[in-house]
Design a protein around this motif. Structure first.
Motif, PDB file in Angstrom:
ATOM      1  N   HIS A 254      -6.980  19.652  12.772  1.00  0.00           N
ATOM      2  CA  HIS A 254      -8.241  19.963  13.467  1.00  0.00           C
ATOM      3  C   HIS A 254      -8.206  19.478  14.915  1.00  0.00           C
ATOM      4  CE1 HIS A 254     -10.797  20.333   9.514  1.00  0.00           C
ATOM      5  NE2 HIS A 254      -9.608  20.936   9.427  1.00  0.00           N
ATOM      6  N   ARG A 275     -19.021  20.332  13.015  1.00  0.00           N
ATOM      7  CA  ARG A 275     -19.290  19.163  13.887  1.00  0.00           C
ATOM      8  C   ARG A 275     -18.179  18.959  14.904  1.00  0.00           C
ATOM      9  NH1 ARG A 275     -17.490  16.873   9.023  1.00  0.00           N
ATOM     10  NH2 ARG A 275     -15.662  15.499   9.251  1.00  0.00           N
ATOM     11  N   GLU A 276     -16.973  19.406  14.568  1.00  0.00           N
ATOM     12  CA  GLU A 276     -15.838  19.227  15.470  1.00  0.00           C
ATOM     13  C   GLU A 276     -15.824  20.285  16.558  1.00  0.00           C
ATOM     14  OE1 GLU A 276     -12.680  17.305  12.262  1.00  0.00           O
ATOM     15  OE2 GLU A 276     -12.974  19.482  12.341  1.00  0.00           O
ATOM     16  N   TRP A 277     -15.864  21.578  16.150  1.00  0.00           N
ATOM     17  CA  TRP A 277     -15.742  22.608  17.177  1.00  0.00           C
ATOM     18  C   TRP A 277     -17.029  22.756  17.978  1.00  0.00           C
ATOM     19  CZ3 TRP A 277     -18.997  26.776  16.836  1.00  0.00           C
ATOM     20  CH2 TRP A 277     -19.438  27.196  15.566  1.00  0.00           C
ATOM     21  N   GLN A 278     -18.172  22.415  17.396  1.00  0.00           N
ATOM     22  CA  GLN A 278     -19.402  22.475  18.173  1.00  0.00           C
ATOM     23  C   GLN A 278     -19.424  21.402  19.258  1.00  0.00           C
ATOM     24  OE1 GLN A 278     -22.391  22.296  15.098  1.00  0.00           O
ATOM     25  NE2 GLN A 278     -22.431  24.512  14.831  1.00  0.00           N
ATOM     26  N   ALA A 279     -18.797  20.259  18.990  1.00  0.00           N
ATOM     27  CA  ALA A 279     -18.720  19.204  20.003  1.00  0.00           C
ATOM     28  C   ALA A 279     -17.852  19.639  21.178  1.00  0.00           C
ATOM     29  CB  ALA A 279     -18.162  17.923  19.390  1.00  0.00           C
ATOM     30  N   ARG A 280     -16.843  20.458  20.902  1.00  0.00           N
ATOM     31  CA  ARG A 280     -15.968  20.962  21.968  1.00  0.00           C
ATOM     32  C   ARG A 280     -16.531  22.217  22.617  1.00  0.00           C
ATOM     33  NH1 ARG A 280     -11.924  19.904  17.794  1.00  0.00           N
ATOM     34  NH2 ARG A 280     -12.024  22.111  17.246  1.00  0.00           N
ATOM     35  N   GLY A 281     -17.451  22.864  21.919  1.00  0.00           N
ATOM     36  CA  GLY A 281     -17.895  24.186  22.327  1.00  0.00           C
ATOM     37  C   GLY A 281     -17.156  25.230  21.506  1.00  0.00           C
ATOM     38  N   ARG A 282     -17.821  26.316  21.199  1.00  0.00           N
ATOM     39  CA  ARG A 282     -17.204  27.348  20.377  1.00  0.00           C
ATOM     40  C   ARG A 282     -15.927  27.863  21.046  1.00  0.00           C
ATOM     41  NH1 ARG A 282     -19.998  32.371  17.185  1.00  0.00           N
ATOM     42  NH2 ARG A 282     -18.180  33.706  17.040  1.00  0.00           N
TER      43      ARG A 282
END
Length: 303
Positions: A254, A275-282
């Motif tokens: 991930h 929670r991971e990709w939303q923190a980075r942005g889609r």
């Protein structure tokens, strides 16, 4: 609809099939999460001739795996799948109660019913730009040989992981039947896969696809180093050289990025948990272009 004539390589002979314009990859879709399911619904190729690699962890439930693969085969000329650890779980919410090798074989049969290539099929011959290239989906698992710093062996490493509270859910839901443990299953898969790769045409490059990284280095940035135990095997440390890899594709960590080893790009292509990709942005784009090579080369600065 999925392609009815899959281009493959068997015993050194290529069988002609649909021409692939571009080869893309993604992993760790985890479609049990509604946010991720919505992302998958939006996945479309740029051209109907594009191919897609799905490098494991679509989900835990057989029905979710089937939903995602059916959708993707309706959109891409060819889909190639390898299992992640989550697909191999015998999850309490899954009515399919198969365990271990039987579960894996059941997933292979599901894929074949949809026209999806698996690690049990003859390796595909990708005929697009920069081709021909052997697309080799691998199922290798792990053998606890990615030891955390200071560990003196597997038993010590597992004890340290338990003490640190870092124990993979695999220890409870991923069964290795009929093998005594995942390490033994991994050894069997390594022997089987080496034999198949050794038989590939020596003049052709490969794209090696595995859910877990083939080299240890990408795991060194893990927040919890003990988790590396469940991330691969040191037995594959030279496979990118030994088997002429143009690119190595994997997921599981991930941490989407590209690292370079002996001049070969190793591409982690996961979506991950919301929670991971939303923190980075889609991710935009979500799909990682593997071939033609300009897609990989454009990422060379990533480490």
């Amino acid at each position: 609809m999925p392609s009815t004539t899959n281009p493959r390589i068997s015993n050194g002979e290529a069988v002609r099939g649909p021409t692939g314009r571009r080869l893309f990859a993604v992993s760790d879709l985890h479609v049990a999460y509604e946010q991720n399911r919505a992302v998958v619904k939006d996945l479309h190729p740029s051209d109907r001739s594009d191919w897609l690699i799905v490098a494991g962890d679509i989900g835990e439930l057989t029905a979710d795996v089937e939903w995602a693969l059916r959708l993707l085969t309706e959109r891409f000329a060819q889909v190639v799948w390898v299992p992640g650890n989550h697909e191999l779980w015998t999850h309490p919410d899954d009515p399919v109660r198969l365990r271990g090798e039987a579960r894996y074989r059941g997933l292979v049969e599901l894929c074949r019913s949809l026209g999806v290539l698996t690690p049990e099929d003859p390796y595909a011959h990708w005929p697009g730009p920069d081709g021909p290239v052997v697309i080799a989906p691998l199922f290798l698992l792990y053998d606890y040989s990615f030891l955390p710093p200071g560990a003196t062996g597997t038993a010590d490493a597992l004890a340290r992981a338990e003490e640190a509270g870092v124990v993979a859910t695999d220890e409870f839901l991923l069964h290795s039947d009929p093998y005594p443990d995942p390490a033994a299953w991994c050894r069997a898969r390594l022997a089987y896969t080496r034999e198949r790769l050794d038989a590939c045409p020596p003049e052709l490059p490969t794209v090696l696809v595995n859910h877990f990284p083939l080299v240890r280095e990408p795991t060194r940035i893990l927040r919890y180093p003990e988790f590396a135990l469940w991330c691969g095997t040191t037995a594959t440390h030279d496979w990118h050289r030994r088997y002429r890899a143009a690119t190595v594709v994997y997921g599981h960590l991930h941490i989407p990025r590209t690292t370079w080893h002996d001049g070969v790009p190793h591409r982690e292509v996961s979506l991950g948990y919301p929670r991971e990709w939303q923190a980075r942005g889609r991710p935009d784009p979500l799909l990682h272009e593997i071939l033609p090579r300009r897609g990989a080369l454009s990422q060379r600065g990533a480490r």
